[in-house]
Motif scaffolding. Structure first.
Motif, PDB file in Angstrom:
ATOM      1  N   GLY A 148      73.378  20.673  -5.585  1.00  9.73           N
ATOM      2  CA  GLY A 148      73.628  19.286  -6.001  1.00  9.73           C
ATOM      3  C   GLY A 148      74.763  18.612  -5.257  1.00  9.73           C
ATOM      4  N   THR A 149      74.602  17.300  -5.048  1.00  4.24           N
ATOM      5  CA  THR A 149      75.645  16.431  -4.494  1.00  4.24           C
ATOM      6  C   THR A 149      76.157  16.909  -3.132  1.00  4.24           C
ATOM      7  OG1 THR A 149      76.297  16.263  -6.827  1.00  4.24           O
ATOM      8  CG2 THR A 149      77.560  14.968  -5.297  1.00  4.24           C
ATOM      9  N   VAL A 150      75.246  17.356  -2.320  1.00  3.23           N
ATOM     10  CA  VAL A 150      75.582  17.724  -0.933  1.00  3.23           C
ATOM     11  C   VAL A 150      75.345  16.506  -0.051  1.00  3.23           C
ATOM     12  CG1 VAL A 150      74.713  19.059   1.047  1.00  3.23           C
ATOM     13  CG2 VAL A 150      75.191  20.199  -1.126  1.00  3.23           C
ATOM     14  N   SER A 151      76.205  16.341   0.943  1.00  2.00           N
ATOM     15  CA  SER A 151      76.005  15.271   1.912  1.00  2.00           C
ATOM     16  C   SER A 151      75.788  15.885   3.289  1.00  2.00           C
ATOM     17  CB  SER A 151      77.248  14.377   1.901  1.00  2.00           C
ATOM     18  OG  SER A 151      77.156  13.450   2.934  1.00  2.00           O
ATOM     19  N   VAL A 152      74.698  15.509   3.910  1.00  2.00           N
ATOM     20  CA  VAL A 152      74.365  16.023   5.249  1.00  2.00           C
ATOM     21  C   VAL A 152      74.377  14.839   6.206  1.00  2.00           C
ATOM     22  CG1 VAL A 152      72.543  17.081   6.649  1.00  2.00           C
ATOM     23  CG2 VAL A 152      72.982  17.939   4.337  1.00  2.00           C
ATOM     24  N   GLY A 153      75.151  14.941   7.272  1.00  3.03           N
ATOM     25  CA  GLY A 153      75.290  13.824   8.204  1.00  3.03           C
ATOM     26  C   GLY A 153      74.045  13.594   9.048  1.00  3.03           C
ATOM     27  N   ASP A 154      74.045  12.442   9.718  1.00  2.00           N
ATOM     28  CA  ASP A 154      72.925  12.076  10.585  1.00  2.00           C
ATOM     29  C   ASP A 154      72.690  13.149  11.650  1.00  2.00           C
ATOM     30  OD1 ASP A 154      72.995   9.708   9.169  1.00  2.00           O
ATOM     31  OD2 ASP A 154      73.673   8.481  10.854  1.00  2.00           O
ATOM     32  N   GLU A 155      71.446  13.411  11.926  1.00  2.00           N
ATOM     33  CA  GLU A 155      71.001  14.321  13.003  1.00  2.00           C
ATOM     34  C   GLU A 155      71.459  15.772  12.822  1.00  2.00           C
ATOM     35  OE1 GLU A 155      71.128  12.639  17.076  1.00  2.00           O
ATOM     36  OE2 GLU A 155      71.834  10.819  16.093  1.00  2.00           O
ATOM     37  N   ASN A 167      78.392  20.076  -3.848  1.00  4.63           N
ATOM     38  CA  ASN A 167      79.517  19.166  -3.524  1.00  4.63           C
ATOM     39  C   ASN A 167      80.059  19.311  -2.099  1.00  4.63           C
ATOM     40  OD1 ASN A 167      79.494  18.216  -6.225  1.00  4.63           O
ATOM     41  ND2 ASN A 167      80.608  20.065  -6.832  1.00  4.63           N
ATOM     42  N   ILE A 168      79.300  19.914  -1.209  1.00  4.45           N
ATOM     43  CA  ILE A 168      79.757  20.109   0.177  1.00  4.45           C
ATOM     44  C   ILE A 168      79.304  18.938   1.047  1.00  4.45           C
ATOM     45  CG2 ILE A 168      79.371  21.557   2.246  1.00  4.45           C
ATOM     46  CD1 ILE A 168      81.149  22.942   0.170  1.00  4.45           C
ATOM     47  N   SER A 169      80.155  18.577   2.006  1.00  2.86           N
ATOM     48  CA  SER A 169      79.790  17.563   3.002  1.00  2.86           C
ATOM     49  C   SER A 169      79.714  18.217   4.376  1.00  2.86           C
ATOM     50  CB  SER A 169      80.852  16.462   3.081  1.00  2.86           C
ATOM     51  OG  SER A 169      80.794  15.656   1.948  1.00  2.86           O
ATOM     52  N   ILE A 170      78.676  17.878   5.098  1.00  6.68           N
ATOM     53  CA  ILE A 170      78.514  18.373   6.473  1.00  6.68           C
ATOM     54  C   ILE A 170      78.433  17.150   7.380  1.00  6.68           C
ATOM     55  CG2 ILE A 170      77.042  19.692   8.053  1.00  6.68           C
ATOM     56  CD1 ILE A 170      76.127  21.351   5.638  1.00  6.68           C
ATOM     57  N   CYS A 171      79.177  17.192   8.467  1.00 11.13           N
ATOM     58  CA  CYS A 171      79.268  16.029   9.361  1.00 11.13           C
ATOM     59  C   CYS A 171      77.955  15.787  10.108  1.00 11.13           C
ATOM     60  CB  CYS A 171      80.392  16.268  10.364  1.00 11.13           C
ATOM     61  SG  CYS A 171      80.072  17.677  11.425  1.00 11.13           S
ATOM     62  N   SER A 172      77.930  14.721  10.864  1.00 11.32           N
ATOM     63  CA  SER A 172      76.768  14.400  11.694  1.00 11.32           C
ATOM     64  C   SER A 172      76.650  15.381  12.857  1.00 11.32           C
ATOM     65  CB  SER A 172      76.912  12.985  12.258  1.00 11.32           C
ATOM     66  OG  SER A 172      76.927  12.068  11.210  1.00 11.32           O
ATOM     67  N   GLU A 173      75.436  15.533  13.337  1.00 11.37           N
ATOM     68  CA  GLU A 173      75.118  16.358  14.517  1.00 11.37           C
ATOM     69  C   GLU A 173      75.587  17.803  14.394  1.00 11.37           C
ATOM     70  OE1 GLU A 173      75.812  14.348  18.352  1.00 11.37           O
ATOM     71  OE2 GLU A 173      76.151  12.540  17.164  1.00 11.37           O
ATOM     72  N   GLY A 174      75.631  18.299  13.171  1.00 15.27           N
ATOM     73  CA  GLY A 174      75.959  19.713  12.965  1.00 15.27           C
ATOM     74  C   GLY A 174      74.720  20.579  13.107  1.00 15.27           C
ATOM     75  N   MET A 175      74.950  21.842  13.386  1.00 13.63           N
ATOM     76  CA  MET A 175      73.846  22.821  13.425  1.00 13.63           C
ATOM     77  C   MET A 175      74.238  23.992  12.541  1.00 13.63           C
ATOM     78  SD  MET A 175      71.177  24.494  14.344  1.00 13.63           S
ATOM     79  CE  MET A 175      70.253  23.696  15.620  1.00 13.63           C
ATOM     80  N   THR A 183      79.988  27.119   2.363  1.00 17.61           N
ATOM     81  CA  THR A 183      80.788  27.073   1.135  1.00 17.61           C
ATOM     82  C   THR A 183      81.962  26.097   1.236  1.00 17.61           C
ATOM     83  OG1 THR A 183      82.111  28.901   1.951  1.00 17.61           O
ATOM     84  CG2 THR A 183      80.251  29.475   0.528  1.00 17.61           C
ATOM     85  N   LYS A 184      82.179  25.554   2.459  1.00 18.95           N
ATOM     86  CA  LYS A 184      83.284  24.600   2.648  1.00 18.95           C
ATOM     87  C   LYS A 184      82.768  23.412   3.445  1.00 18.95           C
ATOM     88  CE  LYS A 184      87.002  27.937   2.646  1.00 18.95           C
ATOM     89  NZ  LYS A 184      87.732  28.884   3.449  1.00 18.95           N
ATOM     90  N   ASP A 185      83.425  22.266   3.295  1.00 17.91           N
ATOM     91  CA  ASP A 185      83.025  21.094   4.074  1.00 17.91           C
ATOM     92  C   ASP A 185      83.072  21.417   5.568  1.00 17.91           C
ATOM     93  OD1 ASP A 185      82.865  19.726   1.701  1.00 17.91           O
ATOM     94  OD2 ASP A 185      84.596  18.436   2.086  1.00 17.91           O
ATOM     95  N   ILE A 186      82.145  20.848   6.307  1.00 13.06           N
ATOM     96  CA  ILE A 186      82.146  20.986   7.769  1.00 13.06           C
ATOM     97  C   ILE A 186      82.428  19.603   8.333  1.00 13.06           C
ATOM     98  CG2 ILE A 186      80.671  21.434   9.770  1.00 13.06           C
ATOM     99  CD1 ILE A 186      79.468  23.763   8.185  1.00 13.06           C
ATOM    100  N   ILE A 187      83.564  19.475   9.000  1.00 15.78           N
ATOM    101  CA  ILE A 187      83.987  18.136   9.419  1.00 15.78           C
ATOM    102  C   ILE A 187      83.900  17.946  10.933  1.00 15.78           C
ATOM    103  CG2 ILE A 187      85.452  17.663   7.404  1.00 15.78           C
ATOM    104  CD1 ILE A 187      87.846  18.573   9.013  1.00 15.78           C
ATOM    105  N   GLU A 188      83.710  19.060  11.651  1.00 17.09           N
ATOM    106  CA  GLU A 188      83.643  18.978  13.114  1.00 17.09           C
ATOM    107  C   GLU A 188      82.273  19.426  13.571  1.00 17.09           C
ATOM    108  OE1 GLU A 188      86.499  20.675  16.491  1.00 17.09           O
ATOM    109  OE2 GLU A 188      87.272  20.907  14.449  1.00 17.09           O
ATOM    110  N   LYS A 189      81.624  18.633  14.416  1.00 20.04           N
ATOM    111  CA  LYS A 189      80.279  19.037  14.812  1.00 20.04           C
ATOM    112  C   LYS A 189      80.309  20.301  15.666  1.00 20.04           C
ATOM    113  CE  LYS A 189      79.406  16.017  18.758  1.00 20.04           C
ATOM    114  NZ  LYS A 189      78.733  14.815  19.230  1.00 20.04           N
ATOM    115  N   GLY A 190      79.275  21.117  15.510  1.00 25.36           N
ATOM    116  CA  GLY A 190      79.226  22.401  16.194  1.00 25.36           C
ATOM    117  C   GLY A 190      78.176  23.259  15.515  1.00 25.36           C
TER     118      GLY A 190
END
Ligand SMILES: CC(C)(COP(=O)(O)OP(=O)(O)OC[C@H]1O[C@@H](n2cnc3c(N)ncnc32)[C@H](O)[C@@H]1OP(=O)(O)O)[C@@H](O)C(=O)NCCC(=O)NCCS
Length: 201
Positions: A148-155, A167-175, A183-190
């Motif tokens: 629930g309440t996960v955010s997945v960035g564009d692409e 409640n995790i957020s993942i940035c855009s263009e992540g893989m 288990t933790k937010d991903i803020i840098e693409k990679g």
């Protein structure tokens, strides 16, 4: 809806989309592909190249897995021509918002309050739980799960069988690699793999 559909990208993914389109009532299905040596896909003809989509009197869907190519092609086509396809076995809550050009595949579950962007792939048996936000051209691969309440960035690509905790957020263009647990937010693409997911490079 014209009930005629052209699928851009005559590939395995395109073949699956053709089957979903048929189940959505499209009776006249054809492919466009820039490889002139491909003449057929899943029993449907390849009738031209991707740039011809705008001029063909049919709805359009882009059946290409690569997000940046999918985005580039979809953005060259008027939004009014884009189809949105949902396999009849998918379970989608009534208040879910789904953007144009998105395909929801067999057995996927999308729960209440979720928003799925444009040009996304919610692949076979993936789940997107309540209040998730899936960005444009993201791919939630086969059997992966967004709690629930996960955010997945564009692409961003969530690999097969991966799980993203609530409640995790993942940035855009992540893989996110296949089988990872985020288990933790991903803020840098990679690229992130493993349990718990760590940056590969
Ligand atoms: C994560 C991924 C993109 C990495 O691909 P890549 O950049 O080509 O990486 P490599 O295959 O060169 O692997 C690099 C290292 O990461 C490891 N690795 C790769 N994918 C991994 C994964 N999913 N989980 C754990 N480790 C992984 C490899 O074992 C290798 O380790 P080593 O250097 O110790 O030998 C890819 O393996 C992956 O998981 N893709 C998703 C596929 C998928 O979900 N398809 C869905 C279709 S619907």
């Amino acid at each position: 809806m014209s009930k005629k559909l052209v699928i851009i990208g005559a590939s395995g993914h395109g073949k699956v989309i053709a089957d979903i389109a048929k189940k959505n009532g499209y009776y006249d299905i054809a492919f466009l592909d820039d490889n002139e040596n491909i003449h057929e896909c899943g029993g449907y003809p390849v009738v031209g190249r991707s740039q011809e989509a705008e001029d063909i009197n049919a709805d359009v869907i882009v059946g290409i897995g690569n997000a940046s190519i999918r985005k580039k092609i979809q953005q060259s086509i008027p939004a009014r021509k884009m189809a949105t396809l949902i396999h009849p076995s998918a379970v989608v809550a009534e208040d879910v918002i789904i953007g144009v050009g998105t395909v929801i595949m067999a057995g996927a579950v999308i729960n209440s309050g979720a928003r799925i962007g444009t040009g996304c792939i919610i692949n076979t048996c993936a789940s997107v739980d309540h209040d998730c936000n899936v960005g444009d051209y993201a791919h939630i691969a086969v059997g992966s799960h967004l709690c629930g309440t996960v955010s997945v960035g564009d692409e961003t690509w969530i690999g097969a069988g991966a799980t993203v905790s609530n409640n995790i957020s993942i940035c855009s263009e992540g893989m996110i690699g296949a089988g990872a647990v985020v288990t933790k937010d991903i803020i840098e693409k990679g690229t992130y793999v493993g349990v718990p997911a760590k940056r590969l490079r």
